[in-house]
Design a protein around this motif. Structure first.
Motif, PDB file in Angstrom:
ATOM      1  N   ARG A 189      32.168  33.943  31.672  1.00 53.92           N
ATOM      2  CA  ARG A 189      32.823  32.689  32.082  1.00 53.92           C
ATOM      3  C   ARG A 189      34.157  32.972  32.778  1.00 53.92           C
ATOM      4  O   ARG A 189      34.472  32.389  33.811  1.00 53.92           O
ATOM      5  CB  ARG A 189      33.027  31.802  30.854  1.00 53.92           C
ATOM      6  N   VAL A 190      34.927  33.887  32.217  1.00 51.71           N
ATOM      7  CA  VAL A 190      36.207  34.252  32.827  1.00 51.71           C
ATOM      8  C   VAL A 190      35.989  34.962  34.159  1.00 51.71           C
ATOM      9  O   VAL A 190      36.674  34.682  35.148  1.00 51.71           O
ATOM     10  CB  VAL A 190      37.024  35.137  31.865  1.00 51.71           C
ATOM     11  N   LEU A 191      35.031  35.883  34.192  1.00 48.02           N
ATOM     12  CA  LEU A 191      34.765  36.606  35.432  1.00 48.02           C
ATOM     13  C   LEU A 191      34.351  35.657  36.542  1.00 48.02           C
ATOM     14  O   LEU A 191      34.838  35.753  37.679  1.00 48.02           O
ATOM     15  CB  LEU A 191      33.662  37.651  35.207  1.00 48.02           C
ATOM     16  N   ASP A 192      33.433  34.747  36.240  1.00 45.47           N
ATOM     17  CA  ASP A 192      32.944  33.824  37.264  1.00 45.47           C
ATOM     18  C   ASP A 192      34.064  32.940  37.790  1.00 45.47           C
ATOM     19  O   ASP A 192      34.172  32.702  38.996  1.00 45.47           O
ATOM     20  CB  ASP A 192      31.812  32.969  36.703  1.00 45.47           C
ATOM     21  N   LYS A 193      34.903  32.434  36.894  1.00 42.35           N
ATOM     22  CA  LYS A 193      36.017  31.593  37.341  1.00 42.35           C
ATOM     23  C   LYS A 193      36.993  32.374  38.219  1.00 42.35           C
ATOM     24  O   LYS A 193      37.616  31.803  39.113  1.00 42.35           O
ATOM     25  CB  LYS A 193      36.757  31.017  36.136  1.00 42.35           C
ATOM     26  N   HIS A 194      37.103  33.675  37.946  1.00 39.72           N
ATOM     27  CA  HIS A 194      38.020  34.487  38.747  1.00 39.72           C
ATOM     28  C   HIS A 194      37.474  34.732  40.146  1.00 39.72           C
ATOM     29  O   HIS A 194      38.204  34.614  41.130  1.00 39.72           O
ATOM     30  CB  HIS A 194      38.284  35.816  38.043  1.00 39.72           C
ATOM     31  N   VAL A 195      36.199  35.082  40.245  1.00 35.36           N
ATOM     32  CA  VAL A 195      35.647  35.459  41.549  1.00 35.36           C
ATOM     33  C   VAL A 195      35.221  34.256  42.380  1.00 35.36           C
ATOM     34  O   VAL A 195      35.052  34.362  43.595  1.00 35.36           O
ATOM     35  CB  VAL A 195      34.447  36.421  41.400  1.00 35.36           C
TER      36      VAL A 195
END
Length: 239
Positions: free
Chosen positions: A138-144
């Motif tokens: 979830r954090v990775l997707d929001k970042h990229v």
């Protein structure tokens, strides 16, 4: 210099099904920890079913389908289950294996509170100085992909990235989907994510999550909502 990117190597993945969404009060009903040494390699699965000692509310039962009768007949005492889960995660931390946890502040905080409840201990104490190297899709997707509209539940992310999610809201199925999801995320966004070691990626996610939470809090404040967004990751501090 690392021989391969983190998403090409060993990964573990952890998920729980619970009595509700309040990390301070709710209980773990089932959990799964999956281990895979590389993409396409066999998967080792550890699963647990606990009798939480409290009735499973209708809303939670409607999500994961686990009933009071099932946990009474087949579940084990929560003290045993919680201790085994914490021990299994600690083993991964000692081995330096990245641990995939979708929305990590929920599952890991709930585990920490269960340890406090049943063992007067904490997750940090059970890790005994080892550090979990958490990967939160979830954090990775929001970042990229910061500005993409729509929800970002596990179901939504799997649909967006083309990952099969069969039997959603089963701890084992969700853990497997999350593990595959971060491999796809890492490969698809290798320029943004692949250059980090697991330890570096963990530290980056603490910063990314805090910024994401800050942005959500600003939105709530502007809209007049009274929601409070916790910026802690991957574990919320105890009150």
């Amino acid at each position: 210099m690392q021989d391969s990117e983190w998403y090409e190597g060993p990964l573990a993945s952890f998920d729980t099904e619970t009595t509700g969404v309040d990390v301070e009060r709710d209980r773990i009903v089932s959990a799964a920890l999956l281990l895979q040494s590389a993409p396409g390699a066999p998967v080792e699965r550890l699963t647990w079913l606990a009798d939480p000692g409290v009735p499973i509310p209708d809303g939670a039962r409607a999500v994961h389908g686990i009933t009071d009768d099932q946990v009474r007949a087949h579940g084990r005492p929560p003290q045993q289950v919680i201790a085994e889960i914490a021990g299994a995660l600690a083993a991964q931390a000692r081995a330096g294996v990245p641990l995939v946890v979708m929305n990590a502040p929920y599952d890991l905080t709930l585990l920490d509170r269960e340890l406090r409840r049943h063992h007067q201990s904490t997750l940090a104490a059970r890790l005994a100085g080892a550090e979990l190297l958490v990967v939160d899709p979830r954090v990775l997707d929001k970042h990229v992909d910061r500005y993409r509209r729509g929800r970002r539940t596990l179901t939504d992310l799997c649909a967006h990235y083309g990952v099969a999610l069969e039997g959603a809201h089963d701890a084992g199925a969700d853990a497997w989907a999350a593990l595959q999801l971060v491999r796809v995320l890492g490969e698809r966004h290798r320029t943004a994510l692949g250059r980090f070691s697991p330890a570096e990626l963990h530290l980056r996610q603490t910063v990314w999550h805090a910024a994401q939470a800050r942005g959500l809090q600003d939105w709530f404040d502007r809209s007049g909502a009274h929601e409070q967004v916790d910026r802690s990751w991957p574990l919320r501090p105890a009150a």
